[in-house]
Design a protein around this motif. Structure first.
Motif, PDB file in Angstrom:
ATOM      1  N   PRO A 294       0.835  -1.197   0.000  1.00 47.01           N
ATOM      2  CA  PRO A 294       0.000   0.000   0.000  1.00 47.01           C
ATOM      3  C   PRO A 294       0.873   1.251   0.000  1.00 47.01           C
ATOM      4  CG  PRO A 294      -0.253  -1.224   2.084  1.00 47.01           C
ATOM      5  CD  PRO A 294       0.750  -1.952   1.258  1.00 47.01           C
TER       6      PRO A 294
ATOM      7  N   ILE B 285       5.936   9.873  -2.002  1.00 45.75           N
ATOM      8  CA  ILE B 285       7.080   9.999  -1.094  1.00 45.75           C
ATOM      9  C   ILE B 285       7.355   8.595  -0.578  1.00 45.75           C
ATOM     10  CG2 ILE B 285       7.936  10.965   1.074  1.00 45.75           C
ATOM     11  CD1 ILE B 285       6.106  13.390   0.523  1.00 45.75           C
TER      12      ILE B 285
ATOM     13  N   PHE C  80       9.666   5.983   1.613  1.00 45.33           N
ATOM     14  CA  PHE C  80      10.702   5.814   2.621  1.00 45.33           C
ATOM     15  C   PHE C  80      11.702   4.772   2.128  1.00 45.33           C
ATOM     16  CE2 PHE C  80       7.399   7.930   4.923  1.00 45.33           C
ATOM     17  CZ  PHE C  80       8.140   8.857   5.652  1.00 45.33           C
TER      18      PHE C  80
ATOM     19  N   LYS D 243      10.806  -2.425  -0.479  1.00 45.85           N
ATOM     20  CA  LYS D 243      11.044  -3.032  -1.795  1.00 45.85           C
ATOM     21  C   LYS D 243      10.494  -2.116  -2.879  1.00 45.85           C
ATOM     22  CE  LYS D 243      10.561  -7.764  -0.214  1.00 45.85           C
ATOM     23  NZ  LYS D 243       9.564  -8.820  -0.136  1.00 45.85           N
ATOM     24  N   THR D 244       9.400  -1.442  -2.568  1.00 47.07           N
ATOM     25  CA  THR D 244       8.804  -0.533  -3.562  1.00 47.07           C
ATOM     26  C   THR D 244       9.815   0.538  -3.956  1.00 47.07           C
ATOM     27  OG1 THR D 244       6.629  -0.911  -2.586  1.00 47.07           O
ATOM     28  CG2 THR D 244       6.862   1.038  -3.996  1.00 47.07           C
TER      29      THR D 244
HETATM   30  C1  LIG Z   1      -2.463   3.020   3.404  1.00 51.52           C
HETATM   31  C2  LIG Z   1      -0.971   3.002   3.459  1.00 51.52           C
HETATM   32  C3  LIG Z   1      -0.238   3.971   2.789  1.00 51.52           C
HETATM   33  C4  LIG Z   1       1.162   3.960   2.802  1.00 51.52           C
HETATM   34  N1  LIG Z   1       1.829   4.936   2.112  1.00 51.52           N
HETATM   35  C5  LIG Z   1       3.174   4.912   2.079  1.00 51.52           C
HETATM   36  C6  LIG Z   1       3.865   5.906   1.333  1.00 51.52           C
HETATM   37  O1  LIG Z   1       3.268   6.794   0.709  1.00 51.52           O
HETATM   38  N2  LIG Z   1       5.232   5.831   1.313  1.00 51.52           N
HETATM   39  C7  LIG Z   1       5.925   4.838   1.974  1.00 51.52           C
HETATM   40  O2  LIG Z   1       7.164   4.818   1.875  1.00 51.52           O
HETATM   41  N3  LIG Z   1       5.274   3.895   2.708  1.00 51.52           N
HETATM   42  C8  LIG Z   1       3.920   3.906   2.772  1.00 51.52           C
HETATM   43  N4  LIG Z   1       3.246   2.953   3.487  1.00 51.52           N
HETATM   44  C9  LIG Z   1       4.016   1.904   4.206  1.00 51.52           C
HETATM   45  C10 LIG Z   1       4.374   0.712   3.297  1.00 51.52           C
HETATM   46  O3  LIG Z   1       3.221   0.133   2.724  1.00 51.52           O
HETATM   47  C11 LIG Z   1       5.102  -0.338   4.137  1.00 51.52           C
HETATM   48  O4  LIG Z   1       6.332   0.180   4.571  1.00 51.52           O
HETATM   49  C12 LIG Z   1       5.308  -1.650   3.383  1.00 51.52           C
HETATM   50  O5  LIG Z   1       5.760  -2.626   4.289  1.00 51.52           O
HETATM   51  C13 LIG Z   1       6.326  -1.533   2.251  1.00 51.52           C
HETATM   52  O6  LIG Z   1       6.364  -2.791   1.594  1.00 51.52           O
HETATM   53  P1  LIG Z   1       7.472  -3.178   0.521  1.00 51.52           P
HETATM   54  O7  LIG Z   1       8.774  -3.360   1.264  1.00 51.52           O
HETATM   55  O8  LIG Z   1       6.956  -4.479  -0.081  1.00 51.52           O
HETATM   56  O9  LIG Z   1       7.538  -2.069  -0.483  1.00 51.52           O
HETATM   57  C14 LIG Z   1       1.852   2.959   3.511  1.00 51.52           C
HETATM   58  C15 LIG Z   1       1.115   1.989   4.217  1.00 51.52           C
HETATM   59  C16 LIG Z   1      -0.270   2.017   4.199  1.00 51.52           C
HETATM   60  C17 LIG Z   1      -1.036   0.963   4.939  1.00 51.52           C
END
Ligand SMILES: Cc1cc2nc3c(=O)[nH]c(=O)nc-3n(C[C@H](O)[C@H](O)[C@H](O)COP(=O)(O)O)c2cc1C
Length: 186
Positions: free
Chosen positions: A21, A35, A37, A41-42
């Motif tokens: 998400p 934005i 962080f 992985k994204t």
């Molecule tokens: C509704 C929602 C919105 C999010 N928006 C962001 C965002 O805009 N930027 C970000 O870095 N993480 C965001 N997060 C947190 C990431 O989804 C979270 O760190 C996730 O574990 C990343 O997964 P990945 O490592 O598979 O990319 C959000 C989480 C939620 C539930």
């Protein structure tokens, strides 16, 4: 702005073989932004491959599921978009495909410009306003931080939102609430 509302739209971001998400920030007359962080992985995939698809879903369970678990290969569909192979979520009601450009970088974040390539409505899905659905999203946002820092203020917020889920949600929202209780160890 197409499928995006002004403000922040919470979508399931698909990057290469990954789902999570993410918020998309939209202001009128400007291209949408993300934005990210560092450490996700994204973020890594966007830097490496330069694309992301924003997937609009009506199943709230997918927010905690993809925030905390990997996506199954069968849940993704390959799409050829503007000469690039991308992926989208099989269950998306609609999706937008973007090329990405890093506009700015800090120690902790990337500020990403999203350049729309194409979008598609897959199915007409009415989306009733349900406080339980929205509280699943809020609780998931807090849970992604709580699992790292165990901050008691976040725990209180999660418990508040899960109480709304219990009161206003349907079966799928309650299942998502149960998953969040387990993930947070509450
Ligand atoms: C509704 C929602 C919105 C999010 N928006 C962001 C965002 O805009 N930027 C970000 O870095 N993480 C965001 N997060 C947190 C990431 O989804 C979270 O760190 C996730 O574990 C990343 O997964 P990945 O490592 O598979 O990319 C959000 C989480 C939620 C539930």
């Amino acid at each position: 702005m197409g499928l995006l509302g002004e403000g922040i739209t919470e979508v399931i971001a698909i990057t290469k073989d990954n789902a999570a998400p993410m918020g998309i920030i939209a202001k009128s007359n400007l291209s949408p932004k993300m934005i990210l962080f560092k450490g996700s992985k994204t973020a890594k995939n966007i830097i490496e491959y330069g694309w992301v698809t924003a997937n609009f879903v009506s199943d709230c369970y997918l927010y905690p599921q993809y925030a905390f678990s990997d996506v199954a290969a069968d849940d993704l569909v390959d799409i050829s978009v503007g000469g690039i192979m991308m992926q989208r979520l099989l269950s998306a009601d609609a999706w937008m495909a973007f090329r990405t450009v890093v506009l700015h970088e800090t120690e902790e974040t990337y500020y990403i410009d999203l350049l729309l390539v194409t979008s598609e409505y897959v199915r007409e899905e009415s989306h009733p306003i349900n406080r339980g659905f929205n509280s699943v999203i809020d609780a998931t946002v807090h849970a992604t931080r709580y699992v790292h820092n165990k901050d008691s203020r976040l725990r209180d917020l999660i418990e508040y939102h899960l109480s709304v889920v219990a009161k206003c949600g349907g079966p799928r929202e309650r299942e998502a609430g149960k998953l969040l209780y387990e993930i947070c160890g509450l």
